[in-house]
Scaffold this active site. Structure first.
Site, mmCIF file in Angstrom:
data_model
loop_
_atom_site.group_PDB
_atom_site.id
_atom_site.type_symbol
_atom_site.label_atom_id
_atom_site.label_comp_id
_atom_site.label_asym_id
_atom_site.label_seq_id
_atom_site.Cartn_x
_atom_site.Cartn_y
_atom_site.Cartn_z
ATOM 1 N N LYS A 94 0.851 -1.193 0.000
ATOM 2 C CA LYS A 94 0.000 0.000 0.000
ATOM 3 C C LYS A 94 0.891 1.250 0.000
ATOM 4 O O LYS A 94 2.016 1.221 0.503
ATOM 5 C CB LYS A 94 -0.878 0.012 1.262
ATOM 6 N N SER A 138 -0.084 -5.576 -15.424
ATOM 7 C CA SER A 138 -0.738 -4.318 -15.083
ATOM 8 C C SER A 138 -0.277 -3.217 -16.023
ATOM 9 O O SER A 138 0.878 -3.218 -16.465
ATOM 10 C CB SER A 138 -0.385 -3.929 -13.642
ATOM 11 N N TYR A 192 6.321 -2.148 -7.774
ATOM 12 C CA TYR A 192 5.198 -2.868 -8.398
ATOM 13 C C TYR A 192 5.244 -2.689 -9.916
ATOM 14 O O TYR A 192 5.122 -3.655 -10.676
ATOM 15 C CB TYR A 192 3.865 -2.350 -7.832
#
Length: 275
Positions: A94, A138, A192
């Site tokens: 996060k 992604s 990420y």
């Protein structure tokens, strides 16, 4: 005719669970929900059973090479191969997570790139003719690529980049992140994004290799972006439900027999995206 079989990694919740749900309805054959945690995996199977679906379960920890080997052996023994593999297992820190970037880089790349690579190296040989492989990546990987130095972009987009070279670059990112030198090394400030960029490039390399080594087997390998989906990972403000996030991965998993494309592509909303 042996029973057809589909395997989805990291599928006890979120997008993975939604992919299993859709495949249970649409795929002609056995569908395996897999999870690292036995209890959570069995709970997820129960929840789908209560919807009238019939997934099977196999424990699989993609970060454990022995677990990958044992799982591959299971499918080889029981089915003689695999027809659909969806590499969905992934992690993301996060924004509010206080973990140092060095830790985030190592942990994120370990699951999202290196574990996916281990899965592919053990499962690609098991993929039967006409099989489908889907790597859940992604669009943040595409964004990360655009933020890399021009030298890195050139290599990562190169037609001749090898899997070993790619793995070396991903390791270099982790090593430089540990020293706080990744920006000087030409990398963006997103573990990420880099992990998913690596997964998409790995997809391109694997597809190229399959076309060369098994040209008549009509296996299609693609990466995709499920979109911004309401999950534990992405939070509850995302616009898509998990079932909506599963649409593109499932579309790629079920590309019809005889299809020749997409292959080695990055797909979002069922459309091939520039890479």
């Amino acid at each position: 005719m042996s029973t057809r079989v589909a395997v989805v990694t990291g599928s006890n919740k979120g997008i993975g669970l939604a992919i299993v749900r859709a495949l249970c309805r649409l795929f002609q054959g056995d569908v395996y929900l897999t999870a690292r945690d036995l209890g959570r995996g069995e709970e997820a199977v129960k929840s789908l059973s209560s919807e009238g679906l019939n997934p099977k379960f196999h424990q699989l920890d993609v970060n454990d090479l022995n677990s990958i080997r044992a799982t591959a052996e299971y499918f080889k023994e029981k089915y003689g191969g695999v027809d659909v593999l969806v590499n969905n297992a992934g992690v993301a820190f996060k924004d509010s997570d206080p973990s140092p970037f060095a830790v985030q880089a190592e942990v994120t790349l370990k699951t999202n790139f290196f574990a996916a690579r281990d899965m592919l190296s053990h499962f690609l040989p098991l993929i039967r003719p006409g099989g489908r492989v889907v790597n859940v990546s992604s669009s943040l990987g595409s964004n990360a690529l655009k933020k890399c130095s021009s030298d890195l972009q050139q290599r990562l987009r190169g037609d001749d980049i090898t899997e070993d070279e790619l793995a070396g670059l991903m390791q270099r990112f982790v090593d430089e992140a540990k020293k706080g030198e990744h920006k000087q090394g030409g990398w963006p400030d997103t573990a990420y994004g880099v992990s998913k960029m690596g997964l998409t490039v790995l997809t391109v390399i694997q597809a190229r290799r399959l076309s060369k080594e098994r040209p008549n087997d009509e296996i299609l390998v693609n990466a995709c972006c499920p979109g911004w989906v309401r999950t534990d990972m992405a939070g509850d403000k995302a616009p898509k439900s998990p079932d909506e996030g599963a649409i593109t991965p499932v579309y790629l998993a079920l590309l019809p027999p005889g299809a020749t494309e997409p292959h080695g592509k990055f797909v979002s909303d069922k459309e091939v995206q520039p890479w």
